[in-house]
Design a protein around this motif. Structure first.
Motif, PDB file in Angstrom:
ATOM      1  N   VAL A  41       0.863  -1.169   0.000  1.00 19.23           N
ATOM      2  CA  VAL A  41       0.000   0.000   0.000  1.00 19.23           C
ATOM      3  C   VAL A  41       0.903   1.223   0.000  1.00 19.23           C
ATOM      4  CG1 VAL A  41      -1.772   1.304   1.213  1.00 19.23           C
ATOM      5  CG2 VAL A  41      -1.841  -1.197   1.212  1.00 19.23           C
ATOM      6  N   TYR A  42       0.681   2.114  -0.941  1.00 19.84           N
ATOM      7  CA  TYR A  42       1.494   3.313  -1.070  1.00 19.84           C
ATOM      8  C   TYR A  42       0.744   4.508  -0.504  1.00 19.84           C
ATOM      9  CZ  TYR A  42       5.013   0.973  -3.880  1.00 19.84           C
ATOM     10  OH  TYR A  42       6.029   0.149  -4.306  1.00 19.84           O
ATOM     11  N   TYR A  43       1.426   5.269   0.330  1.00 23.43           N
ATOM     12  CA  TYR A  43       0.863   6.427   0.991  1.00 23.43           C
ATOM     13  C   TYR A  43       1.653   7.676   0.628  1.00 23.43           C
ATOM     14  CZ  TYR A  43      -1.180   2.923   4.152  1.00 23.43           C
ATOM     15  OH  TYR A  43      -1.843   1.853   4.684  1.00 23.43           O
ATOM     16  N   CYS A  44       0.972   8.779   0.439  1.00 25.24           N
ATOM     17  CA  CYS A  44       1.677  10.042   0.354  1.00 25.24           C
ATOM     18  C   CYS A  44       1.546  10.776   1.673  1.00 25.24           C
ATOM     19  CB  CYS A  44       1.194  10.904  -0.814  1.00 25.24           C
ATOM     20  SG  CYS A  44      -0.487  11.524  -0.702  1.00 25.24           S
ATOM     21  N   ALA A  45       2.522  11.610   1.957  1.00 27.05           N
ATOM     22  CA  ALA A  45       2.559  12.360   3.198  1.00 27.05           C
ATOM     23  C   ALA A  45       3.063  13.762   2.916  1.00 27.05           C
ATOM     24  CB  ALA A  45       3.464  11.669   4.224  1.00 27.05           C
ATOM     25  N   ALA A  46       2.510  14.723   3.626  1.00 29.25           N
ATOM     26  CA  ALA A  46       2.880  16.122   3.463  1.00 29.25           C
ATOM     27  C   ALA A  46       3.482  16.651   4.748  1.00 29.25           C
ATOM     28  CB  ALA A  46       1.676  16.956   3.067  1.00 29.25           C
ATOM     29  N   LYS A  47       4.639  17.294   4.621  1.00 23.19           N
ATOM     30  CA  LYS A  47       5.260  17.980   5.740  1.00 23.19           C
ATOM     31  C   LYS A  47       4.886  19.449   5.653  1.00 23.19           C
ATOM     32  CE  LYS A  47       7.942  18.678   9.305  1.00 23.19           C
ATOM     33  NZ  LYS A  47       7.566  20.105   9.455  1.00 23.19           N
ATOM     34  N   ALA A  48       4.160  19.917   6.639  1.00 23.28           N
ATOM     35  CA  ALA A  48       3.716  21.303   6.673  1.00 23.28           C
ATOM     36  C   ALA A  48       4.626  22.119   7.572  1.00 23.28           C
ATOM     37  CB  ALA A  48       2.278  21.391   7.160  1.00 23.28           C
ATOM     38  N   ALA A  49       4.961  23.312   7.104  1.00 26.52           N
ATOM     39  CA  ALA A  49       5.843  24.187   7.859  1.00 26.52           C
ATOM     40  C   ALA A  49       5.248  24.504   9.219  1.00 26.52           C
ATOM     41  CB  ALA A  49       6.108  25.466   7.074  1.00 26.52           C
ATOM     42  N   GLY A  50       6.035  24.250  10.259  1.00 28.90           N
ATOM     43  CA  GLY A  50       5.597  24.533  11.613  1.00 28.90           C
ATOM     44  C   GLY A  50       4.566  23.562  12.164  1.00 28.90           C
ATOM     45  N   ARG A  51       4.294  22.481  11.419  1.00 33.26           N
ATOM     46  CA  ARG A  51       3.306  21.502  11.842  1.00 33.26           C
ATOM     47  C   ARG A  51       3.861  20.097  11.686  1.00 33.26           C
ATOM     48  NH1 ARG A  51      -2.012  23.957   8.675  1.00 33.26           N
ATOM     49  NH2 ARG A  51      -1.783  26.114   9.429  1.00 33.26           N
ATOM     50  N   GLY A  52       3.020  19.139  11.937  1.00 35.63           N
ATOM     51  CA  GLY A  52       3.402  17.748  11.790  1.00 35.63           C
ATOM     52  C   GLY A  52       3.249  17.256  10.368  1.00 35.63           C
ATOM     53  N   GLN A  53       3.154  15.955  10.228  1.00 35.05           N
ATOM     54  CA  GLN A  53       3.045  15.306   8.934  1.00 35.05           C
ATOM     55  C   GLN A  53       1.615  14.809   8.725  1.00 35.05           C
ATOM     56  OE1 GLN A  53       5.701  11.913   8.370  1.00 35.05           O
ATOM     57  NE2 GLN A  53       6.227  12.702   6.343  1.00 35.05           N
ATOM     58  N   TYR A  54       1.081  15.054   7.532  1.00 41.09           N
ATOM     59  CA  TYR A  54      -0.254  14.611   7.169  1.00 41.09           C
ATOM     60  C   TYR A  54      -0.162  13.432   6.214  1.00 41.09           C
ATOM     61  CZ  TYR A  54      -1.598  19.137   9.097  1.00 41.09           C
ATOM     62  OH  TYR A  54      -1.778  20.218   9.923  1.00 41.09           O
ATOM     63  N   TRP A  55      -1.110  12.501   6.320  1.00 34.81           N
ATOM     64  CA  TRP A  55      -1.093  11.261   5.553  1.00 34.81           C
ATOM     65  C   TRP A  55      -2.350  11.087   4.733  1.00 34.81           C
ATOM     66  CZ3 TRP A  55       3.150   8.015   5.642  1.00 34.81           C
ATOM     67  CH2 TRP A  55       4.092   8.268   6.644  1.00 34.81           C
ATOM     68  N   GLY A  56      -2.193  10.485   3.558  1.00 35.14           N
ATOM     69  CA  GLY A  56      -3.328  10.076   2.761  1.00 35.14           C
ATOM     70  C   GLY A  56      -3.836   8.713   3.191  1.00 35.14           C
ATOM     71  N   GLN A  57      -4.854   8.220   2.498  1.00 36.44           N
ATOM     72  CA  GLN A  57      -5.494   6.956   2.874  1.00 36.44           C
ATOM     73  C   GLN A  57      -4.800   5.737   2.282  1.00 36.44           C
ATOM     74  OE1 GLN A  57      -6.490   8.728   0.276  1.00 36.44           O
ATOM     75  NE2 GLN A  57      -6.685   7.125  -1.285  1.00 36.44           N
ATOM     76  N   GLY A  58      -3.948   5.928   1.303  1.00 39.76           N
ATOM     77  CA  GLY A  58      -3.217   4.841   0.689  1.00 39.76           C
ATOM     78  C   GLY A  58      -3.875   4.304  -0.563  1.00 39.76           C
ATOM     79  N   THR A  59      -3.062   3.760  -1.450  1.00 40.68           N
ATOM     80  CA  THR A  59      -3.548   3.093  -2.652  1.00 40.68           C
ATOM     81  C   THR A  59      -2.743   1.817  -2.856  1.00 40.68           C
ATOM     82  OG1 THR A  59      -4.061   3.387  -5.018  1.00 40.68           O
ATOM     83  CG2 THR A  59      -2.037   4.415  -4.209  1.00 40.68           C
ATOM     84  N   GLN A  60      -3.430   0.728  -3.173  1.00 39.73           N
ATOM     85  CA  GLN A  60      -2.799  -0.580  -3.274  1.00 39.73           C
ATOM     86  C   GLN A  60      -2.104  -0.755  -4.615  1.00 39.73           C
ATOM     87  OE1 GLN A  60      -2.742  -3.368  -0.956  1.00 39.73           O
ATOM     88  NE2 GLN A  60      -1.210  -4.050  -2.467  1.00 39.73           N
ATOM     89  N   VAL A  61      -0.862  -1.199  -4.564  1.00 40.64           N
ATOM     90  CA  VAL A  61      -0.106  -1.578  -5.751  1.00 40.64           C
ATOM     91  C   VAL A  61       0.257  -3.046  -5.616  1.00 40.64           C
ATOM     92  CG1 VAL A  61       2.036  -1.280  -7.053  1.00 40.64           C
ATOM     93  CG2 VAL A  61       0.805   0.719  -6.174  1.00 40.64           C
ATOM     94  N   THR A  62      -0.148  -3.841  -6.590  1.00 45.80           N
ATOM     95  CA  THR A  62       0.165  -5.259  -6.596  1.00 45.80           C
ATOM     96  C   THR A  62       0.890  -5.598  -7.884  1.00 45.80           C
ATOM     97  OG1 THR A  62      -1.810  -5.776  -5.282  1.00 45.80           O
ATOM     98  CG2 THR A  62      -0.747  -7.601  -6.435  1.00 45.80           C
ATOM     99  N   VAL A  63       2.075  -6.169  -7.753  1.00 48.22           N
ATOM    100  CA  VAL A  63       2.899  -6.545  -8.897  1.00 48.22           C
ATOM    101  C   VAL A  63       2.942  -8.060  -8.967  1.00 48.22           C
ATOM    102  CG1 VAL A  63       5.112  -6.313 -10.050  1.00 48.22           C
ATOM    103  CG2 VAL A  63       4.263  -4.460  -8.595  1.00 48.22           C
ATOM    104  N   SER A  64       2.470  -8.612 -10.060  1.00 44.89           N
ATOM    105  CA  SER A  64       2.438 -10.055 -10.238  1.00 44.89           C
ATOM    106  C   SER A  64       3.673 -10.526 -10.985  1.00 44.89           C
ATOM    107  CB  SER A  64       1.179 -10.482 -10.990  1.00 44.89           C
ATOM    108  OG  SER A  64       1.141  -9.912 -12.288  1.00 44.89           O
ATOM    109  N   SER A  65       4.165 -11.703 -10.591  1.00 45.86           N
ATOM    110  CA  SER A  65       5.353 -12.262 -11.220  1.00 45.86           C
ATOM    111  C   SER A  65       5.001 -12.993 -12.500  1.00 45.86           C
ATOM    112  CB  SER A  65       6.065 -13.214 -10.262  1.00 45.86           C
ATOM    113  OG  SER A  65       6.454 -12.556  -9.086  1.00 45.86           O
TER     114      SER A  65
END
Length: 116
Positions: free
Chosen positions: A92-116
């Motif tokens: 599951v891939y998540y993006c995160a934002a670092k805000a100036a003077g604040r903490g880190q914010y997170w998205g809900q995630g998106t699934q990546v599946t790689v088949s062999s």
């Protein structure tokens, strides 16, 4: 507050490509860096890539030369172009934002599946 929404995940064959998107809204002018992380069930979350407000990029060694992080300021969106995908990229891939003077914010995630 910053709201992040990831999209673009899915199922892809090994060697294929995907482009993930992370759309930001809210107090977007406060963001000084955007990151992509990934996590498989039961594993610790792993940092993957970063782009700063100045455009500087960085990557974890395992994806160097294969992934590229970029941004479109007009769309308030950060992308992760994923090429030459491997089974071990499955997570599951998540993006995160670092805000100036604040903490880190997170998205809900998106699934990546790689088949062999």
């Amino acid at each position: 507050q910053v709201l992040l929404v990831e999209s673009g995940g899915g199922l892809v064959q090994a060697g294929g490509s995907l482009r993930l998107s992370c759309a930001a809204s809210g107090s977007i002018v406060s963001i000084n860096a955007m990151d992509w992380y990934r996590q498989d069930p039961g594993k610790q979350r792993e940092w993957v890539a970063r782009i700063t407000s100045a455009g500087t990029t960085g990557y974890v060694d395992s994806v160097k030369g294969r992934f590229a992080i970029s941004r479109d300021n007009a769309k308030n969106t950060v992308y992760l172009e994923m090429n030459s995908l491997k089974a071990e990229d499955t997570a599951v891939y998540y993006c995160a934002a670092k805000a100036a003077g604040r903490g880190q914010y997170w998205g809900q995630g998106t699934q990546v599946t790689v088949s062999s």
